[in-house]
Design an enzyme around this catalytic site. Structure first.
Site, short mmCIF file in Angstrom:
data_model
loop_
_atom_site.label_atom_id
_atom_site.label_comp_id
_atom_site.label_asym_id
_atom_site.label_seq_id
_atom_site.Cartn_x
_atom_site.Cartn_y
_atom_site.Cartn_z
N GLY A 1 0.83 -1.21 0.00
CA GLY A 1 0.00 0.00 0.00
C GLY A 1 0.86 1.25 0.00
CG PHE A 2 0.32 6.16 0.40
CD1 PHE A 2 1.45 6.66 -0.26
CD2 PHE A 2 -0.34 6.99 1.31
CE1 PHE A 2 1.91 7.96 0.00
CE2 PHE A 2 0.11 8.28 1.57
CZ PHE A 2 1.24 8.75 0.93
CB ILE A 3 1.69 4.26 4.83
CG1 ILE A 3 0.81 5.51 4.70
CG2 ILE A 3 2.67 4.40 6.00
CD1 ILE A 3 -0.13 5.75 5.88
CE LYS B 1 -7.09 1.61 10.69
NZ LYS B 1 -5.89 0.76 10.54
CE1 TYR C 1 -9.59 2.97 8.34
CE2 TYR C 1 -10.04 5.25 9.00
CZ TYR C 1 -9.14 4.25 8.69
OH TYR C 1 -7.79 4.49 8.72
#
Ligand SMILES: NC(=O)c1ccc[n+]([C@@H]2O[C@H](COP(=O)([O-])OP(=O)(O)OC[C@H]3O[C@@H](n4cnc5c(N)ncnc54)[C@H](O)[C@@H]3O)[C@@H](O)[C@H]2O)c1
Length: 342
Positions: A11-13, A177, A173
């Site tokens: 993914g991005f991170i 978390k 979401y």
């Protein structure tokens, strides 16, 4: 040389982190299911960027081909596997002696979580539980886990401090978390798993997820398309440049590895808020394009403001964000031009 497992490492991170840790001389094990939340091509490019093997045009477009092409790259092991599959996780950890896990895999969008809460529950809660269980069974005592600024919901006191109550998330979401933070606390208490949870504040930079505002707006500006702006433009975000996030995450890893009995929740942001209107005006300046804006009502899961208090990050991680939004957007716009050939 340490061995780190990054879930969500395509993914991005995660892909930026994989690249950083390899540059620091470590071995990286990436677990990612290449889910279709956004197009596969971005994740394939992320993987190639992680291992410094270019370029987009010649990128193969299937995961199988990627696995084949990167086989043999030293210190990088990619597993196309799902964190919901406990057996698969245990199988991967049979092969590697992992020093710490950086758990980033998740369904990461706020709005889609309202449409499909069960998927978010499965991946973000059950999947996280599988990762924690795997750590317990394989005796891996150190981990860093991605949480999110979204847990603060519409908290009115600004900036957000980690010790504020976060009992009123406003999207599935955000609730997953918060559940992640709670489950990690249980594993710390019962099994001594040392954990730093990082509440990331809207992360941007080269390779940013295409579903996020900065990426969507920039692309629309270059393509001469209308920008859909949710709310009246006053919604504010604390935007954090990817390099700051990677340094903060690496420091969190360092912290959790060095200390005993760690369970900490830490904000990583820039501690500056930018409204959507200001963001668009900055992007117009950086791209040299004029925006055409269509206003739509603010989605019910979107918080009004995010704003990180960084005192704890400074104190524990020596975190000090370096890239102001003006500079970070210049980097992002340059990346977009190159990536999309604008
Ligand atoms: N980007 C942000 O602004 C931001 C802000 C706050 C928190 N976060 C959190 O940081 C983490 C990384 O975010 P990102 O922006 O890089 O998102 P991303 O979607 O680019 O990365 C997540 C990766 O997890 C993988 N994944 C999803 N479901 C999986 C599963 N079942 N099994 C294995 N892999 C799976 C995806 O394929 C993806 O590559 C996430 O946990 C996200 O919730 C991100």
């Amino acid at each position: 040389m340490k061995t780190y497992c990054i879930t969500g490492g395509a993914g991005f991170i995660g892909s930026h982190l994989a690249r950083f840790l390899m540059k620091e001389g470590h071995q990286v094990i990436v677990i990612d299911n290449f889910c279709d939340y956004y197009p596969l091509a971005y994740k394939i490019d992320n993987v190639f960027r992680s291992v410094s093997a270019e370029s987009r045009q010649s990128s193969p477009k299937t995961v199988k081909r990627v696995m084949k092409d990167i086989k043999g790259i030293p210190h990088y092991h990619l597993y196309a596997a799902d964190i919901r599959d406990m057996k698969a996780l245990l199988g991967i950890f049979d092969f590697h002696d992992v020093d710490a896990v950086i758990h980033l895999a998740a369904m990461a969008g706020v709005r889609p979580s309202i449409r499909d809460p069960f998927l978010y529950e499965e991946v973000n809660i059950k999947g996280t539980l599988n990762v924690l269980e795997t750590c317990r069974l394989k005796n891996i005592k150190k981990n860093v886990i991605a949480s999110s600024s979204s847990v603060y919901g519409n908290t009115r006191t600004l900036p957000f401090r980690e010790d504020m109550p976060v009992d009123h998330p406003i999207s599935p979401y955000a609730a997953t978390k918060k559940a992640t933070e709670l489950m990690a606390s249980v594993y710390h208490h019962l099994y001594g798993l040392d954990t730093v949870l990082l509440r990331f504040f809207t992360v941007y930079g080269p390779g940013q997820r295409p579903d996020l505002a900065i990426h969507k707006f920039t692309k629309a500006l270059f393509e001469g398309r209308e920008i859909t702006l949710f709310g009246d433009g006053t919604m504010k975000r604390d935007y954090t440049y990817i390099d700051d996030i990677i340094h903060g995450t690496a420091e969190a890893l360092n912290y959790v590895e060095k200390k005993e009995k760690v369970y900490e929740i830490i904000n990583l942001g820039e501690s500056r808020t930018v409204s959507l209107e200001e963001l668009i005006s900055l992007l117009q300046e950086k791209t040299g394009k004029k925006a055409r804006i269509r206003y739509e009502s603010q989605p019910p899961g979107d918080v009004d403001t995010t704003y990180a208090d960084l005192e704890k990050a400074r104190r524990l991680l020596n975190y000090s964000p370096q890239v102001a939004i003006e500079e970070g957007l210049s980097h992002f716009v340059s990346w977009c031009k190159e990536y999309y050939h604008f």
